[in-house]
Design a protein around this motif. Structure first.
Motif, PDB file in Angstrom:
ATOM      1  N   ALA A 176      -2.225   2.461  -4.797  1.00 12.84           N
ATOM      2  CA  ALA A 176      -3.409   3.358  -4.934  1.00 12.84           C
ATOM      3  C   ALA A 176      -3.011   4.591  -4.066  1.00 12.84           C
ATOM      4  O   ALA A 176      -3.622   5.554  -4.701  1.00 12.84           O
ATOM      5  CB  ALA A 176      -4.766   2.411  -4.481  1.00 12.84           C
ATOM      6  N   ARG A 177      -2.334   4.634  -3.164  1.00 10.92           N
ATOM      7  CA  ARG A 177      -2.033   5.800  -2.159  1.00 10.92           C
ATOM      8  C   ARG A 177      -0.947   6.385  -2.657  1.00 10.92           C
ATOM      9  O   ARG A 177      -0.843   7.705  -2.247  1.00 10.92           O
ATOM     10  CB  ARG A 177      -1.587   5.410  -0.769  1.00 10.92           C
ATOM     11  N   ASP A 217       0.787  -1.267  -0.115  1.00 11.03           N
ATOM     12  CA  ASP A 217       0.032  -0.017   0.011  1.00 11.03           C
ATOM     13  C   ASP A 217       0.895   1.439  -0.084  1.00 11.03           C
ATOM     14  O   ASP A 217       0.284   2.191  -0.264  1.00 11.03           O
ATOM     15  CB  ASP A 217      -0.919   0.107   1.060  1.00 11.03           C
ATOM     16  N   PHE A 218       2.149   1.190   0.282  1.00 13.30           N
ATOM     17  CA  PHE A 218       2.975   2.256   0.684  1.00 13.30           C
ATOM     18  C   PHE A 218       4.306   2.267  -0.510  1.00 13.30           C
ATOM     19  O   PHE A 218       5.163   2.096   0.067  1.00 13.30           O
ATOM     20  CB  PHE A 218       3.505   2.435   1.939  1.00 13.30           C
ATOM     21  N   LEU A 219       3.741   2.130  -1.786  1.00 13.24           N
ATOM     22  CA  LEU A 219       4.882   2.259  -3.025  1.00 13.24           C
ATOM     23  C   LEU A 219       4.195   3.184  -3.789  1.00 13.24           C
ATOM     24  O   LEU A 219       2.805   3.611  -3.924  1.00 13.24           O
ATOM     25  CB  LEU A 219       4.819   0.787  -3.499  1.00 13.24           C
ATOM     26  N   PRO A 220       5.135   3.764  -4.822  1.00 12.19           N
ATOM     27  CA  PRO A 220       4.846   5.094  -5.780  1.00 12.19           C
ATOM     28  C   PRO A 220       3.670   4.404  -6.484  1.00 12.19           C
ATOM     29  O   PRO A 220       2.639   5.223  -6.772  1.00 12.19           O
ATOM     30  CB  PRO A 220       6.115   5.032  -6.395  1.00 12.19           C
ATOM     31  N   LYS A 276      -7.410   5.943   1.544  1.00  7.52           N
ATOM     32  CA  LYS A 276      -6.253   6.046   0.456  1.00  7.52           C
ATOM     33  C   LYS A 276      -6.145   7.688  -0.032  1.00  7.52           C
ATOM     34  O   LYS A 276      -5.464   7.807  -0.877  1.00  7.52           O
ATOM     35  CB  LYS A 276      -6.942   5.442  -0.765  1.00  7.52           C
ATOM     36  N   LYS A 277      -6.953   8.634   0.682  1.00  8.08           N
ATOM     37  CA  LYS A 277      -6.934   9.833   0.164  1.00  8.08           C
ATOM     38  C   LYS A 277      -5.737  10.648   0.872  1.00  8.08           C
ATOM     39  O   LYS A 277      -5.584  10.655   2.150  1.00  8.08           O
ATOM     40  CB  LYS A 277      -8.216  10.611   0.705  1.00  8.08           C
ATOM     41  N   TYR A 278      -4.842  11.174   0.233  1.00  7.16           N
ATOM     42  CA  TYR A 278      -3.530  11.802   0.804  1.00  7.16           C
ATOM     43  C   TYR A 278      -4.009  13.435   1.206  1.00  7.16           C
ATOM     44  O   TYR A 278      -4.536  14.093   0.751  1.00  7.16           O
ATOM     45  CB  TYR A 278      -2.543  12.046  -0.404  1.00  7.16           C
TER      46      TYR A 278
END
Length: 320
Positions: A40-41, A34-37, A300-302
């Protein structure tokens, strides 16, 4: 000069859940997708660098109203590895303060660990270890979670024992998962009893995201005793906490310490105060969630904030 000397007697010890401080590199052995370029995030190096800078900047502010120094010890949770710890202590806001850190990889499936940042000028590590919380399913299968970090060191020459915790979450329900946090409390308590058997009147600090409030069973019935004090018990109200869920405040983030920190003796530290660090810059400024922690992501919203938890801290006065 006299005021500065007085301020220098106070030392801040803090705990901060950093909300998924992952690097942007894929670890094939952990659930960090989930925490890759490309995820989705869209967790890009630019976003990572921004978070590192913000967290470093926040850390320099903890307890600053009563001391001229940055925190001497900061326990952290939700850090992926040594790289993110090193990036944090090397960040522009923190580099000049010469922090080092203690970190071990935990067996947690997501790869999130706890760690301890310490200012080398004031703290010397003597010993450290990672203490596993041994949980099992009804079928006898190991249920992996974060280890507890134990560090013994010298704070301005005084020996102290520090525990950094991140107990199992309530994601599957508070009651359904309470046994996991009780086991974590019992594990820490067992280690404290070992220390007490080997050392006369040890000074102990237990910090962490316990995923339980100060009044919860795990803490009240399985960790606390007459030789421990929890200053956070007085801080939780319907208007104030360290994390908010569905409009209600919790104080899962706590710092507990041995009652001998109330004693006064030259060359030792005495408890001065405790608080939640909920300054305006760490909060959402407007809207439905005004006053809540300004987090990095909502789903998933930054959002670009700091963390979904407020830090907590205590101040100790060094008796000279």
């Amino acid at each position: 000069m006299e005021k500065k000397d007085t301020l220098n007697k106070y030392h801040t010890i803090a705990f901060y859940n950093l909300e998924n401080l992952f690097d942007t590199i894929d670890d094939k052995h952990k659930l960090d997708d989930d925490f890759l370029p490309e995820a989705a995030r869209n967790w890009t190096p630019k976003r990572y660098d921004k978070k590192i800078y913000k967290l470093g900047s926040a850390i320099t502010s903890f307890g600053s109203e009563d001391t001229t120094n940055v925190p001497v010890l900061i326990g952290v949770a939700e850090v992926e590895n040594k790289k993110v710890m090193n990036d944090l202590v090397s960040s522009k806001p923190l580099a000049e303060f010469k922090y080092d850190f203690v970190h071990y990889n935990s067996p947690d499936e997501r790869g999130i660990d706890v760690g301890l940042l310490y200012q080398k000028e004031h703290f010397e590590v003597i010993y450290s270890e990672s203490i596993p919380i041994l949980l099992y399913t009804e079928d006898g299968v190991r249920d992996f979670t974060r280890d507890t970090l134990y560090v013994k060191g010298l704070l301005n020459g005084e020996a102290i024992h520090v525990f950094v915790n991140h107990w199992s979450s309530r994601r599957q329900g508070a009651n359904e998962t309470s046994h996991k946090r009780i086991k974590a409390a019992q594990t820490v308590k067992s280690k404290i009893n070992e220390i007490k058997a080997a050392e006369n009147d040890p000074h102990i600090i237990i910090m962490g995201d316990f995923n339980d409030d100060p009044t919860s069973e795990s803490i009240q019935n399985h960790l606390m005793d007459t030789e421990l004090y929890n200053p956070m018990l007085k801080l939780l109200t319907i208007y104030k906490g360290s994390a908010s869920y569905r409009g209600e405040w919790n104080l899962f983030d706590q710092i507990i310490f041995s009652t001998n920190f109330f004693d006064y003796k030259k060359g030792t530290h005495s408890f001065a105060s405790a608080d939640i660090f909920d300054e305006d810059f760490l909060t959402i400024w407007k809207g439905k969630y005004k006053g809540n922690p300004f987090r990095t992501y909502a789903g998933k919203k930054y959002l670009g904030g700091y963390s979904d938890h407020f830090p907590v801290y205590i101040k100790l006065k060094f008796n000279v």
